[in-house]
Each structure stands twice: as C-alpha cells, then as structure tokens.
Design a protein around this motif. Structure first.
Motif, PDB file in Angstrom:
ATOM      1  N   ALA A  83     -56.114  -4.918  21.103  1.00  0.00           N
ATOM      2  CA  ALA A  83     -56.339  -5.860  20.004  1.00  0.00           C
ATOM      3  C   ALA A  83     -55.731  -5.311  18.721  1.00  0.00           C
ATOM      4  N   ALA A  84     -54.729  -6.012  18.202  1.00  0.00           N
ATOM      5  CA  ALA A  84     -54.129  -5.668  16.916  1.00  0.00           C
ATOM      6  C   ALA A  84     -54.793  -6.487  15.812  1.00  0.00           C
ATOM      7  N   HIS A  85     -54.615  -6.045  14.583  1.00  0.00           N
ATOM      8  CA  HIS A  85     -55.349  -6.650  13.479  1.00  0.00           C
ATOM      9  C   HIS A  85     -54.735  -7.931  12.962  1.00  0.00           C
ATOM     10  N   SER A  86     -53.542  -8.262  13.403  1.00  0.00           N
ATOM     11  CA  SER A  86     -52.880  -9.433  12.835  1.00  0.00           C
ATOM     12  C   SER A  86     -52.007 -10.098  13.879  1.00  0.00           C
ATOM     13  N   SER A  87     -52.091 -11.427  13.940  1.00  0.00           N
ATOM     14  CA  SER A  87     -51.204 -12.216  14.780  1.00  0.00           C
ATOM     15  C   SER A  87     -51.088 -13.588  14.150  1.00  0.00           C
ATOM     16  N   SER A  88     -50.117 -14.351  14.593  1.00  0.00           N
ATOM     17  CA  SER A  88     -49.844 -15.640  13.965  1.00  0.00           C
ATOM     18  C   SER A  88     -49.156 -16.568  14.955  1.00  0.00           C
ATOM     19  N   THR A  89     -49.303 -17.852  14.729  1.00  0.00           N
ATOM     20  CA  THR A  89     -48.590 -18.832  15.558  1.00  0.00           C
ATOM     21  C   THR A  89     -47.088 -18.744  15.342  1.00  0.00           C
ATOM     22  N   LYS A  90     -46.664 -17.999  14.305  1.00  0.00           N
ATOM     23  CA  LYS A  90     -45.244 -17.794  14.051  1.00  0.00           C
ATOM     24  C   LYS A  90     -44.715 -16.520  14.717  1.00  0.00           C
ATOM     25  N   ASP A  91     -45.561 -15.852  15.497  1.00  0.00           N
ATOM     26  CA  ASP A  91     -45.099 -14.673  16.236  1.00  0.00           C
ATOM     27  C   ASP A  91     -43.913 -15.035  17.119  1.00  0.00           C
ATOM     28  N   SER A  92     -43.035 -14.073  17.316  1.00  0.00           N
ATOM     29  CA  SER A  92     -41.829 -14.316  18.102  1.00  0.00           C
ATOM     30  C   SER A  92     -41.483 -13.081  18.914  1.00  0.00           C
ATOM     31  N   LEU A  93     -40.846 -13.291  20.057  1.00  0.00           N
ATOM     32  CA  LEU A  93     -40.329 -12.174  20.839  1.00  0.00           C
ATOM     33  C   LEU A  93     -38.903 -11.814  20.433  1.00  0.00           C
ATOM     34  N   ASP A  94     -38.397 -12.464  19.396  1.00  0.00           N
ATOM     35  CA  ASP A  94     -37.110 -12.072  18.829  1.00  0.00           C
ATOM     36  C   ASP A  94     -37.350 -10.835  17.981  1.00  0.00           C
ATOM     37  N   PRO A  95     -36.858  -9.667  18.405  1.00  0.00           N
ATOM     38  CA  PRO A  95     -37.162  -8.444  17.659  1.00  0.00           C
ATOM     39  C   PRO A  95     -36.674  -8.471  16.220  1.00  0.00           C
ATOM     40  N   ALA A  96     -35.673  -9.280  15.928  1.00  0.00           N
ATOM     41  CA  ALA A  96     -35.159  -9.347  14.558  1.00  0.00           C
ATOM     42  C   ALA A  96     -36.193  -9.883  13.580  1.00  0.00           C
ATOM     43  N   LEU A  97     -37.193 -10.609  14.077  1.00  0.00           N
ATOM     44  CA  LEU A  97     -38.159 -11.285  13.214  1.00  0.00           C
ATOM     45  C   LEU A  97     -39.486 -10.551  13.136  1.00  0.00           C
ATOM     46  N   ASP A 103     -46.014  -7.285  16.734  1.00  0.00           N
ATOM     47  CA  ASP A 103     -44.592  -7.589  16.978  1.00  0.00           C
ATOM     48  C   ASP A 103     -43.837  -6.335  17.392  1.00  0.00           C
ATOM     49  N   TYR A 104     -44.068  -5.245  16.684  1.00  0.00           N
ATOM     50  CA  TYR A 104     -43.342  -4.008  16.967  1.00  0.00           C
ATOM     51  C   TYR A 104     -43.698  -3.475  18.350  1.00  0.00           C
ATOM     52  N   CYS A 105     -44.995  -3.572  18.713  1.00  0.00           N
ATOM     53  CA  CYS A 105     -45.412  -3.108  20.042  1.00  0.00           C
ATOM     54  C   CYS A 105     -44.743  -3.917  21.147  1.00  0.00           C
ATOM     55  N   ARG A 106     -44.682  -5.228  20.981  1.00  0.00           N
ATOM     56  CA  ARG A 106     -44.041  -6.063  21.996  1.00  0.00           C
ATOM     57  C   ARG A 106     -42.553  -5.751  22.101  1.00  0.00           C
ATOM     58  N   ALA A 107     -41.930  -5.472  20.971  1.00  0.00           N
ATOM     59  CA  ALA A 107     -40.502  -5.147  21.001  1.00  0.00           C
ATOM     60  C   ALA A 107     -40.251  -3.918  21.867  1.00  0.00           C
ATOM     61  N   TYR A 108     -41.097  -2.899  21.702  1.00  0.00           N
ATOM     62  CA  TYR A 108     -40.909  -1.677  22.482  1.00  0.00           C
ATOM     63  C   TYR A 108     -41.412  -1.816  23.916  1.00  0.00           C
ATOM     64  N   MET A 109     -42.281  -2.772  24.189  1.00  0.00           N
ATOM     65  CA  MET A 109     -42.731  -3.016  25.558  1.00  0.00           C
ATOM     66  C   MET A 109     -41.643  -3.670  26.398  1.00  0.00           C
ATOM     67  N   LEU A 210     -31.042   2.977  14.383  1.00  0.00           N
ATOM     68  CA  LEU A 210     -30.950   2.239  15.639  1.00  0.00           C
ATOM     69  C   LEU A 210     -32.179   2.411  16.520  1.00  0.00           C
ATOM     70  N   ALA A 211     -33.123   3.244  16.093  1.00  0.00           N
ATOM     71  CA  ALA A 211     -34.362   3.425  16.849  1.00  0.00           C
ATOM     72  C   ALA A 211     -35.481   2.505  16.381  1.00  0.00           C
ATOM     73  N   VAL A 212     -35.316   1.793  15.255  1.00  0.00           N
ATOM     74  CA  VAL A 212     -36.387   0.918  14.777  1.00  0.00           C
ATOM     75  C   VAL A 212     -36.523  -0.278  15.712  1.00  0.00           C
ATOM     76  N   SER A 213     -37.701  -0.859  15.756  1.00  0.00           N
ATOM     77  CA  SER A 213     -38.010  -1.891  16.748  1.00  0.00           C
ATOM     78  C   SER A 213     -37.150  -3.138  16.605  1.00  0.00           C
ATOM     79  N   HIS A 214     -36.716  -3.451  15.403  1.00  0.00           N
ATOM     80  CA  HIS A 214     -35.914  -4.653  15.199  1.00  0.00           C
ATOM     81  C   HIS A 214     -34.545  -4.568  15.876  1.00  0.00           C
TER      82      HIS A 214
END
Length: 554
Positions: A83-97, A103-109, A210-214
C-alpha cells in the motif's frame, strides 16, 4: 581502446600506458567521480588515465551489491500486497509520466533501465552490460545485454533504446524528465548491440540519469502502455488506475534467480491511519509514508517492523512567482523567516529528520555547501518584510494535504508563527487523492514533497532549471541554468564545488521554495518479509526497487 564487459577477465595492460584495461580500476575511477573527485584526480589515485569503462562480473547483470543481504536462503513463492500513500485515476504505466512512489515502483517492476542504482547510489549495468566514455562524458557507448526479451517475446534491440529515450523530447509525451534529456542531442545504433549517446556538453553523470525510473526501456514504437510491456521481473496482469495493479513473475526474466515472489499487488491508501491498520491487521504487507507518531505504533506492534532511511527527502513550502502575493520577494523571504525549524523537527517529525536551510542539497551528501549561513526563525524580521510586501494584517490561504508529508503539521506551526508576525494564514486542507494533479504548483502558497535524487545535478535539473516540468515555484534564473549545465562536465574539482555552492546560495536567497527540514523515510512492513535490510536511499520501498529483491517467509 580495450573494451570490457561481464565476460572479460583480461586485466592486462597493452603498450599504451595511459589506457585502462581493468574493469575494477575503471569502476573505482567512476565511483570517485560520483563522490565529487575530479576525473583527473581520480585517475591519479590509480596512476592511470584514458578510457572510463564499466562492467561487473558474477551473475549476469547482478553486482554483488545487488544481492539480497542478511539472510542466507531467500525463499521463492508467495504473494504480497503493498500500500502506497498516493494513487490517482490519472496513474499510468507510461514511465515518462510517473510522479508518485507507486508510479516509480511499477516502472521498476515491469521495465528495466540501461543502468540501475546499487545501495551506494552507484549506477550499475542493467540492460546495458557495460558502458564507457572516452572524452569526459560527451560521447557514451552502451553495449546491450544479449538474450533479453520483452514480456510479449520481442527481443531487445538498439531501436528500443533510441525510441525509449528520445520520445521524452517530444512535447506531446509530456515527460516529467524533459529537462534531463534535453542534453542528449542524438542516439544511434553502431551495430546490433552497441548504442552511442551524443550529448550537447560533457556529463559524467549520464549513467546515473539513465537509471531513473522515467528512463526505463520500452519497446520501439509503443503508444499503448496499458499492458506494461517491458523487460522487467514482473509482467502486468492487471492495471486499474487509482485502484490497483497486479504484477506476476516473469518466468523469462533475463536475470537468473530473480524475482523471488510469485505476485505483487499494489494499491493506494491515502489515509495514514488506514494504511497502518491495514498493515497491522495483515491486509497489506508493506506501507510507506509514515509519520513519527505512527512509526512508534508499528515499533510496538507484534507483527510489524519499522524501516527508517535518511535520504534527503523534503517537504517544501512552494511560493509561486506567477501569483500573488507570492510573487513579491519580501513576502517569500518573510515566509522563510517564519519557519521554527527546531520546533518542526521536534513536534511534527518526532525527531525523524534534520534541519534544512531552504535549499535542496542535504548535509552529508556530495556538494553540500556548509558555508551557507543558516536562516533563523525571526518573526520580527518577518513582520517587517510583510509590511514591505504590503500584506501586513492580511489573510492568505495556505494549501496542505496528507499527500505532502507532514505538510498539515507544518502548516499549523507556520500559522502560529505567522500570527506572531501579523499575518493570518487560512489553512485549506485538501485530500491526498488527486493532490499532485489538481493542487500541487497550482496555488500561490502550498506544499510539495520531493523524493531524493541520486545526484545533486539530477535534483537541480528536475526541480530548479527554468525549463523543468517540476519547477515548483516557476523561478527562472539564467545564471543558475548556466551553472547547472556547466557543472555536469567541469573537470576541476574546486571549480565544480564552487558552482554547486553558488547554486545553493541562489536558491536559498532568491528561490520560491522554503525547506525547513529533511525528512527520514519511514516505512512499515510485515515481519515475514525477507530482504528488507537492503537499502537504496532514493525514497521508500528500497528506492522503489523492492519488487525484485524481497521474499515471503510466511
């Protein structure tokens, strides 16, 4: 030039005494540069000069620092809910966003980067099995790992790398790291495995960038990100923005032996009390974004454990340059003088933090400028400045939210200090849900919460450059912009340190943010989770990299 990768064990020197052939020496040089040493001085330490190369041996793609620590026998199998402290209906699996911890955890997953941070914040090879530069950082060559496939079965190619990085420069993408990739002039494939990066000016920190999640790698031409098709340790089984995401083990993962878990479900629970109750009742197994009060509750529980990490995280008061009354310099200075920093640390943080000085580089990190005079709590000076700004006796709204750690407590303490200076702050508490989309950077006076970045230049580039998407206050300073770019490639250590000192001073004196304290990252986790002694000090959940390294002992 001699090239090194994970399969090279030849440490001999050829007849050119200025050319390195040892990956270990090259790694030492790079690490010294990461700590702030000039390239020349770093090479003097080894009596060598020339090629800067990277590569590690052992398990393919896995340095010893990446291995799970402290427990001899990681177990395979099991499913956990986080459980993370923040989520939104605007969440995206596009790492750029990506803009929040979830978001960052999903990018690395679901994805991998060319490089990946180890616990010492050193960029290690990941999808690139090696990388090197021969000219202080204007041109870099990354050699891609063989046998890597995306979740849909497509093989990794240089075209995937080119597309993944260069798409961030397209305005339509809306990338959160545009200010970081602007320096990349071009990328080209040298062959089926080698990719060359050409920068507008030298930057020895490109592997860290180049190691950042985005900047994780997506498949060439990807437009639909709803499937999370990457090369990561987990495949996306389900993604419902603002509700939950489920990742299941990628059985074809290129990194042998990883991950340990069968599945990870991630949800957002914005209310801290509900998050803690969910952990202690066993409904979730990991939570982040704890306050000092709830941290003590977890420490006293039977089945919960607390993890505290000092990493340079901060919650800041944001004062917009394009709105009133925050556009007035005297008002901004007054607000900074109204921070009773010791009180904030003691009362709001319960001691889990350290005093800050209205600039974002934390003590104990490379390039921190300890010569900057500490701004003191001074309500009398604040009263004079408020009068100068024409707002003495006025009422000013202040937006706070649980989404910005401790901002509600800080707002109350700031309200009390302001009253002593003749200013009435009207606190507008807004929900955590949707805060970053609907409120952050949209009000004259509000709060942000900035997770740590691996290097000072990355932090300053993302949040203080005039062109940065996350320039919170809208502050624009041409001299500061020039210093950020120049510091990336400055070979002289003394000059580079002075550049960072000047940048911190500019932010402290002229910037539109006030930083009273640096926060400790506090997380809670079920005692049956293994591997939690690994720490990457870039934010919660092991710097968002937890998924690959934890296991379930239950």
């Amino acid at each position: 030039m001699t090239r090194h990768d994970n399969n090279s064990h030849d440490n001999r020197r050829d007849n050119k005494s200025d050319q390195l052939t040892s990956p270990q020496e090259s790694l030492q040089i790079y690490r010294a540069m990461q700590r702030g040493l000039s390239r020349r001085d770093a090479m003097k330490l080894l009596g060598a000069a020339g090629v800067l190369a990277m590569g590690v041996g052992g398990v393919p793609g896995l340095s010893p620092a990446f291995a799970a620590e402290g427990e001899a026998s990681p177990q395979r199998g099991g499913r956990i809910r986080v459980a993370a402290h923040s989520s939104s209906t605007k969440d995206s699996l596009d790492p750029a966003l990506g803009s929040t911890a979830i978001d960052y955890c999903r990018a690395y997953m679901f994805y991998n980067g060319l490089t990946q941070f180890d616990p010492d914040l050193r960029p290690q090879p990941c999808l690139a099995e090696s990388f090197e530069t021969t000219d202080n950082g204007s041109h870099w060559i990354f050699v891609l790992r063989q046998g890597v496939t995306f979740h849909d079965g497509k093989a990794l190619t240089p075209q995937d790398v080119i597309y993944s990085i260069m798409r961030h420069k397209e305005p339509a993408v809306g990338s959160k790291v545009l200010s970081m990739v602007e320096q990349i002039e071009s990328i080209r494939a040298l062959d089926q495995r080698r990719v060359e990066f050409n920068l507008s000016s030298p930057n020895i920190e490109l592997p860290s960038i180049l190691a950042v999640s985005h900047l994780v790698i997506v498949a060439d031409g990807t437009q639909d990100f709803s499937k999370g098709n990457g090369t990561g340790a987990f495949r996306c089984q389900e993604f419902s923005p603002g509700v939950r995401s489920v990742g299941v083990r990628n059985e074809n993962y290129w990194r042998e032996g990883y991950p340990y878990l069968d599945a990870i479900e991630m949800v957002g629970i914005s209310d801290e009390s509900s998050r803690v109750n969910a952990l202690l009742s066993g409904d979730v197994q990991m939570i982040n974004n704890l306050s000092g009060n709830f941290a003590e509750r977890i420490k006293q529980s039977d089945n919960g454990l607390l993890k505290a990490t000092n990493s340079g995280n901060y919650t800041d008061l944001v004062m917009r340059f394009d709105q009133q009354p925050t556009s007035r310099p005297a008002f901004r200075e007054a607000m900074k003088c109204l921070f009773d920093r010791e009180q904030i640390k003691r009362v709001a943080l319960r001691g889990y933090g350290e005093i800050a000085n209205d600039q974002p580089i934390a003590p104990g990190t490379p390039y921190y400028f300890d010569g900057l005079p500490q701004r003191e709590y001074d309500p009398e000076r604040a009263a004079s400045l408020l009068k100068q700004a024409g707002v003495a006796g006025a009422t000013v709204p202040l937006v706070a939210s649980p989404a910005a750690n401790y901002s509600e407590d800080m707002a109350v303490l700031l309200q009390q200090s302001a009253a002593a200076a003749g200013l009435k702050l009207n606190i507008n508490r807004v929900p955590a849900d949707g805060y970053w989309s609907n409120h952050w950077m949209k009000h004259p006076l509000g709060f942000g919460n900035i997770n740590p970045r691996p290097t000072a230049n990355i932090l300053l580039s993302q949040f203080f450059l005039s062109s940065a998407a996350w320039n919170e206050s809208g502050w624009k300073n041409a001299h500061f912009d020039q210093l950020v770019v120049a510091a990336r490639g400055e070979p002289d250590e003394a000059k580079r340190k002075q550049m960072y000192a000047d940048m911190q001073t500019l932010i402290h004196d002229e910037g539109g943010i006030g930083i009273p304290v640096f926060l400790s990252d506090l997380e809670g986790y079920d005692s049956r989770i293994g591997g939690m002694d690994r720490t990457v000090p870039l934010g919660s959940f092991m710097g968002y990299l937890f998924a690959e390294y934890v296991w379930w002992k239950g």
